[in-house]
Design a protein around this motif. Structure first.
Motif, PDB file in Angstrom:
ATOM      1  N   PHE A  91       0.743  -1.470  -0.303  1.00 20.49           N
ATOM      2  CA  PHE A  91      -0.347  -0.360   0.043  1.00 20.49           C
ATOM      3  C   PHE A  91       1.362   1.463  -0.142  1.00 20.49           C
ATOM      4  O   PHE A  91       0.614   2.031  -0.935  1.00 20.49           O
ATOM      5  N   VAL A  92       1.598   1.365   1.005  1.00 22.18           N
ATOM      6  CA  VAL A  92       2.639   2.620   0.728  1.00 22.18           C
ATOM      7  C   VAL A  92       3.626   2.582  -0.101  1.00 22.18           C
ATOM      8  O   VAL A  92       3.524   4.092  -0.944  1.00 22.18           O
ATOM      9  N   GLY A  93       4.468   1.098  -0.128  1.00 21.39           N
ATOM     10  CA  GLY A  93       5.142   1.105  -0.968  1.00 21.39           C
ATOM     11  C   GLY A  93       4.869   1.330  -2.805  1.00 21.39           C
ATOM     12  O   GLY A  93       5.597   2.493  -3.432  1.00 21.39           O
ATOM     13  N   ARG A  94       3.430   1.308  -3.284  1.00 22.58           N
ATOM     14  CA  ARG A  94       3.163   1.806  -4.770  1.00 22.58           C
ATOM     15  C   ARG A  94       2.950   3.267  -4.569  1.00 22.58           C
ATOM     16  O   ARG A  94       3.203   4.010  -5.690  1.00 22.58           O
ATOM     17  N   ALA A  95       2.703   4.106  -3.315  1.00 21.81           N
ATOM     18  CA  ALA A  95       2.633   5.768  -3.918  1.00 21.81           C
ATOM     19  C   ALA A  95       4.143   6.224  -3.371  1.00 21.81           C
ATOM     20  O   ALA A  95       3.949   7.006  -4.759  1.00 21.81           O
ATOM     21  N   VAL A  96       4.870   5.660  -2.750  1.00 19.17           N
ATOM     22  CA  VAL A  96       5.995   5.929  -2.420  1.00 19.17           C
ATOM     23  C   VAL A  96       6.813   5.871  -4.370  1.00 19.17           C
ATOM     24  O   VAL A  96       7.629   6.179  -5.018  1.00 19.17           O
ATOM     25  N   VAL A  97       6.680   4.870  -4.982  1.00 19.81           N
ATOM     26  CA  VAL A  97       7.194   4.583  -6.063  1.00 19.81           C
ATOM     27  C   VAL A  97       7.072   5.136  -7.145  1.00 19.81           C
ATOM     28  O   VAL A  97       7.159   5.587  -8.218  1.00 19.81           O
ATOM     29  N   ALA A  98       5.124   5.644  -6.542  1.00 15.22           N
ATOM     30  CA  ALA A  98       4.668   6.256  -7.937  1.00 15.22           C
ATOM     31  C   ALA A  98       4.759   7.427  -7.980  1.00 15.22           C
ATOM     32  O   ALA A  98       5.501   8.755  -9.241  1.00 15.22           O
ATOM     33  N   LYS A  99       5.780   8.135  -6.738  1.00 17.08           N
ATOM     34  CA  LYS A  99       5.951   9.528  -6.294  1.00 17.08           C
ATOM     35  C   LYS A  99       7.275   9.488  -7.094  1.00 17.08           C
ATOM     36  O   LYS A  99       7.701  10.606  -7.665  1.00 17.08           O
ATOM     37  N   LEU A 100       8.178   8.913  -6.877  1.00 17.71           N
ATOM     38  CA  LEU A 100       9.591   8.671  -7.547  1.00 17.71           C
ATOM     39  C   LEU A 100       9.675   8.252  -8.876  1.00 17.71           C
ATOM     40  O   LEU A 100      10.627   9.185  -9.762  1.00 17.71           O
ATOM     41  N   LEU A 101       8.870   7.791  -9.854  1.00 22.81           N
ATOM     42  CA  LEU A 101       8.620   7.373 -11.184  1.00 22.81           C
ATOM     43  C   LEU A 101       8.605   8.991 -11.438  1.00 22.81           C
ATOM     44  O   LEU A 101       8.405   9.376 -13.118  1.00 22.81           O
ATOM     45  N   ASN A 102       7.568   9.331 -11.084  1.00 26.52           N
ATOM     46  CA  ASN A 102       6.965  10.798 -11.219  1.00 26.52           C
ATOM     47  C   ASN A 102       7.864  12.115 -11.474  1.00 26.52           C
ATOM     48  O   ASN A 102       8.058  12.574 -11.802  1.00 26.52           O
ATOM     49  N   ASP A 103       8.743  11.420 -10.175  1.00 23.61           N
ATOM     50  CA  ASP A 103      10.108  12.555 -10.214  1.00 23.61           C
ATOM     51  C   ASP A 103      10.689  12.404 -11.299  1.00 23.61           C
ATOM     52  O   ASP A 103      12.019  13.419 -11.461  1.00 23.61           O
ATOM     53  N   GLY A 104      11.159  11.057 -11.881  1.00 24.44           N
ATOM     54  CA  GLY A 104      11.835  11.242 -13.543  1.00 24.44           C
ATOM     55  C   GLY A 104      12.419  10.098 -12.858  1.00 24.44           C
ATOM     56  O   GLY A 104      14.250  10.320 -13.587  1.00 24.44           O
ATOM     57  N   HIS A 105      12.493   8.988 -11.232  1.00 23.18           N
ATOM     58  CA  HIS A 105      13.984   8.522 -11.362  1.00 23.18           C
ATOM     59  C   HIS A 105      14.284   7.223 -11.865  1.00 23.18           C
ATOM     60  O   HIS A 105      12.375   6.885 -12.291  1.00 23.18           O
ATOM     61  N   GLN A 106      15.037   6.461 -11.842  1.00 26.44           N
ATOM     62  CA  GLN A 106      15.489   5.008 -12.408  1.00 26.44           C
ATOM     63  C   GLN A 106      14.426   4.187 -10.857  1.00 26.44           C
ATOM     64  O   GLN A 106      15.363   4.311  -9.697  1.00 26.44           O
ATOM     65  N   ILE A 107      14.182   3.598 -11.047  1.00 28.63           N
ATOM     66  CA  ILE A 107      13.322   2.070  -9.802  1.00 28.63           C
ATOM     67  C   ILE A 107      14.090   1.171  -9.983  1.00 28.63           C
ATOM     68  O   ILE A 107      13.667   0.518 -11.065  1.00 28.63           O
ATOM     69  N   ARG A 108      14.321   0.359  -9.187  1.00 28.71           N
ATOM     70  CA  ARG A 108      14.663  -1.400  -8.843  1.00 28.71           C
ATOM     71  C   ARG A 108      13.484  -1.549  -8.071  1.00 28.71           C
ATOM     72  O   ARG A 108      13.797  -1.296  -6.785  1.00 28.71           O
ATOM     73  N   LEU A 109      12.658  -2.387  -8.233  1.00 27.77           N
ATOM     74  CA  LEU A 109      12.060  -3.721  -6.723  1.00 27.77           C
ATOM     75  C   LEU A 109      12.170  -4.623  -6.704  1.00 27.77           C
ATOM     76  O   LEU A 109      12.696  -5.319  -7.851  1.00 27.77           O
ATOM     77  N   LEU A 110      12.545  -4.575  -5.463  1.00 28.42           N
ATOM     78  CA  LEU A 110      12.591  -5.908  -5.286  1.00 28.42           C
ATOM     79  C   LEU A 110      11.675  -6.639  -5.286  1.00 28.42           C
ATOM     80  O   LEU A 110      10.128  -6.295  -4.265  1.00 28.42           O
ATOM     81  N   VAL A 111      11.297  -7.514  -5.606  1.00 28.40           N
ATOM     82  CA  VAL A 111       9.392  -8.316  -5.733  1.00 28.40           C
ATOM     83  C   VAL A 111       9.673  -9.209  -5.650  1.00 28.40           C
ATOM     84  O   VAL A 111      10.013 -10.947  -6.474  1.00 28.40           O
ATOM     85  N   ARG A 112       8.684 -10.751  -4.561  1.00 25.43           N
ATOM     86  CA  ARG A 112       8.935 -11.971  -4.699  1.00 25.43           C
ATOM     87  C   ARG A 112       7.631 -12.067  -5.475  1.00 25.43           C
ATOM     88  O   ARG A 112       7.283 -11.359  -6.488  1.00 25.43           O
ATOM     89  N   SER A 113       7.461 -13.711  -6.086  1.00 20.66           N
ATOM     90  CA  SER A 113       7.118 -14.304  -6.933  1.00 20.66           C
ATOM     91  C   SER A 113       5.263 -14.037  -7.088  1.00 20.66           C
ATOM     92  O   SER A 113       4.449 -14.350  -8.198  1.00 20.66           O
ATOM     93  N   THR A 114       4.960 -14.150  -5.803  1.00 14.89           N
ATOM     94  CA  THR A 114       3.336 -14.212  -5.340  1.00 14.89           C
ATOM     95  C   THR A 114       3.106 -12.157  -5.385  1.00 14.89           C
ATOM     96  O   THR A 114       1.881 -12.900  -5.665  1.00 14.89           O
ATOM     97  N   PHE A 164       4.714  -1.975 -10.415  1.00 14.23           N
ATOM     98  CA  PHE A 164       4.499  -1.140 -10.846  1.00 14.23           C
ATOM     99  C   PHE A 164       5.221  -2.048 -12.544  1.00 14.23           C
ATOM    100  O   PHE A 164       6.357  -2.410 -12.594  1.00 14.23           O
ATOM    101  N   THR A 165       4.244  -1.561 -14.284  1.00 14.03           N
ATOM    102  CA  THR A 165       5.167  -1.933 -15.049  1.00 14.03           C
ATOM    103  C   THR A 165       5.203  -0.481 -15.489  1.00 14.03           C
ATOM    104  O   THR A 165       4.083   0.178 -16.275  1.00 14.03           O
ATOM    105  N   HIS A 166       6.167  -0.073 -15.705  1.00 11.22           N
ATOM    106  CA  HIS A 166       6.667   1.371 -15.881  1.00 11.22           C
ATOM    107  C   HIS A 166       8.257   0.988 -16.653  1.00 11.22           C
ATOM    108  O   HIS A 166       8.749   0.520 -16.549  1.00 11.22           O
ATOM    109  N   PRO A 167       8.573   2.289 -17.882  1.00 10.46           N
ATOM    110  CA  PRO A 167       9.942   1.963 -18.075  1.00 10.46           C
ATOM    111  C   PRO A 167      10.820   2.400 -17.538  1.00 10.46           C
ATOM    112  O   PRO A 167      12.140   1.585 -17.295  1.00 10.46           O
ATOM    113  N   ARG A 168      10.742   2.634 -16.396  1.00 13.32           N
ATOM    114  CA  ARG A 168      12.009   2.898 -15.299  1.00 13.32           C
ATOM    115  C   ARG A 168      12.064   2.279 -14.038  1.00 13.32           C
ATOM    116  O   ARG A 168      12.827   2.625 -13.603  1.00 13.32           O
ATOM    117  N   CYS A 169      11.287   1.206 -14.084  1.00 11.66           N
ATOM    118  CA  CYS A 169      11.295   0.872 -13.048  1.00 11.66           C
ATOM    119  C   CYS A 169      11.321  -0.162 -14.094  1.00 11.66           C
ATOM    120  O   CYS A 169      10.878  -1.135 -14.139  1.00 11.66           O
TER     121      CYS A 169
END
Length: 323
Positions: free
Chosen positions: A26-49, A55-60
Motif C-alpha cells: 500500500f505505502v510502497g506503491r505510493a512511494v514508487v509512483a511519486k519517485l517515478l513521477n519525479d523521473g527517477h530510475q527504480i529497482r523493485l525487489l519483488v517476490r513471485s507472489t 509497477f510496469t514502467h520503462p524506468r522501473c
C-alpha cells in the motif's frame, strides 16, 4: 499537500537510481509512483507472489527475490544511489514464516548488509510512530531495526508515520480506513469504543494522527535529495488529532452509513483475543488493542521540518470507501 524547496540538497533536481524494498504494498506503491513521477530510475525487489502488484514502467525494473536471499538483495541494490525500506507487517503469521522479527528487523539487517556490500550509502527507513513504548513485538522489532540502521554507518533517515489512510487501489488490508470499514462499520454488530479500566467514561477517546499516504510518499521523495535529512528521524502525523470515535464516525459517514457504537472494555476484548487472535478472521490482536489504547499522535512536526503541508482526513478524502 504542498511542498517548499530547500537549498540543502544532494544532486538537487538530478535523477537518482533508487532501490525500493517493499514497493508493492500500500505505502510502497505510493512511494514508487511519486519517485517515478519525479523521473527517477527504480529497482523493485519483488517476490513471485507479488508480481501482479508491481509497477510496469520503462524506468522501473523488477528484481525477483526474497528478503532472506542475499544474492537477490545485492542484485537489487547494485549501482543504486539510494535504498528505501518500506516492508511493514500489521499481523504475524508464524506458520508461514511471516513475523515481525523476520520482516521488521532481520529484513532491515539483511538490506543494510547488502547496501554496505554494494557501496550504497543512503538508506531511508519507514518505521512507525509510537514505538518508543516498546510494549509489543511490533514496536520492539521496529526499534531494533532503527538502532541497527543508526549503528550501520550509512547515511540514514527514519520516518515514523502514524496510521496511514489513502485509496488502496484494491489492496485494502493495509489501509486503516478500508480495514475498519470492512471489519467494524460493515459488520452487523455495533462498532466497539474501546476503553481501559472499569467505567466507560472515556470510551473511544484515545487519539490518532491519520496521515495521507501521498504525504508520506512526498516525505521519502524529499529525503532522497536533501542532505539536511541525513541522521534525522521524522514523526509524520496529519494536521489534526482524531479520537477513535471520531474516526469511526467519519468512516461511516464517508461510506454512506449510520453506525451504532457501544463501549467495549479492553480487558474483556483481550481475554477473547487471547483465544482467537491467532486466526486471521479475528479483527484485532491483543498487541494491536494495547497500541490503540495508547494512542498514536506526534510530538514532532516532521512535515513542517520537511516543508510539507499535510492533508487532513475528511469524508471527502475517503470517497474510495464507496467503491
Amino acid at each position: 499537500m504542498t511542498t517548499n524547496s530547500s537549498s540543502n540538497s544532494s544532486k538537487s533536481g538530478s535523477k537518482l537510481r533508487i532501490s525500493v524494498i517493499g514497493g508493492t504494498g500500500f505505502v510502497g506503491r505510493a512511494v514508487v509512483a511519486k519517485l517515478l513521477n519525479d523521473g527517477h530510475q527504480i529497482r523493485l525487489l519483488v517476490r513471485s507472489t507479488s508480481q501482479h502488484k508491481a509497477f510496469t514502467h520503462p524506468r522501473c525494473t523488477w528484481i525477483a527475490g526474497e528478503l532472506n536471499n542475499p544474492a537477490s538483495l545485492q542484485a537489487c541494490l547494485d549501482d543504486s544511489d539510494v535504498v528505501i525500506y518500506l516492508v511493514g507487517l500489521l499481523r504475524e503469521r508464524p506458520a508461514a514464516g511471516i513475523t515481525f522479527e523476520a520482516l521488521h528487523y532481520q529484513g532491515v539487517k539483511n538490506t543494510i548488509a547488502a547496501a554496505q556490500a554494494s557501496g550504497v550509502k543512503r538508506f531511508l527507513l519507514m518505521s512507525a510512530n509510537g514505538i518508543d513504548a516498546a510494549m509489543t513485538s511490533y514496536q520492539i522489532t521496529k526499534l531494533q531495526a532503527e538502532q541497527a540502521l543508526k549503528d550501520s554507518g550509512l547515511d540514514f533517515t527514519i520516518f515514523r508515520p502514524s496510521v496511514i489512510f489513502g485509496d488502496p487501489h484494491g489492496q485494502g488490508r493495509m489501509e486503516i480506513c478500508t480495514q475498519l470499514k470492512a471489519e467494524l462499520i460493515d459488520s452487523l454488530l455495533p462498532a466497539p469504543l474501546f476503553y481501559s479500566g472499569v467505567l466507560p467514561v472515556n470510551a473511544g477517546s484515545f487519539e490518532l494522527g491519520p496521515v495521507w499516504v501521498d504525504d508520506v510518499a512526498a516525505a521519502f521523495a524529499i529525503a532522497c535529495h536533501r542532505t539536511d535529512t541525513i541522521g534525522q528521524t521524522y514523526e509524520l502525523c496529519g494536521p489534526a488529532r482524531m479520537t477513535w470515535k471520531q474516526l469511526l464516525t467519519l468512516i461511516a459517514q464517508a461510506a454512506g452509513k449510520s453506525k451504532l457504537m457501544v463501549p467495549a472494555p479492553a480487558a474483556m476484548i483481550e481475554s477473547v483475543a487471547a483465544v482467537f487472535d491467532r486466526f486471521a478472521w479475528f479483527p484485532v490482536t491483543r498487541d494491536q488493542l494495547r497500541m490503540l489504547l495508547a494512542g498514536n499522535v506526534c510530538g514532532d512536526d516532521g512535515f513542517q521540518r520537511l516543508g510539507i503541508t499535510p492533508t487532513p482526513l475528511t469524508a471527502r478524502a475517503l470517497t474510495y470507501l464507496r467503491q
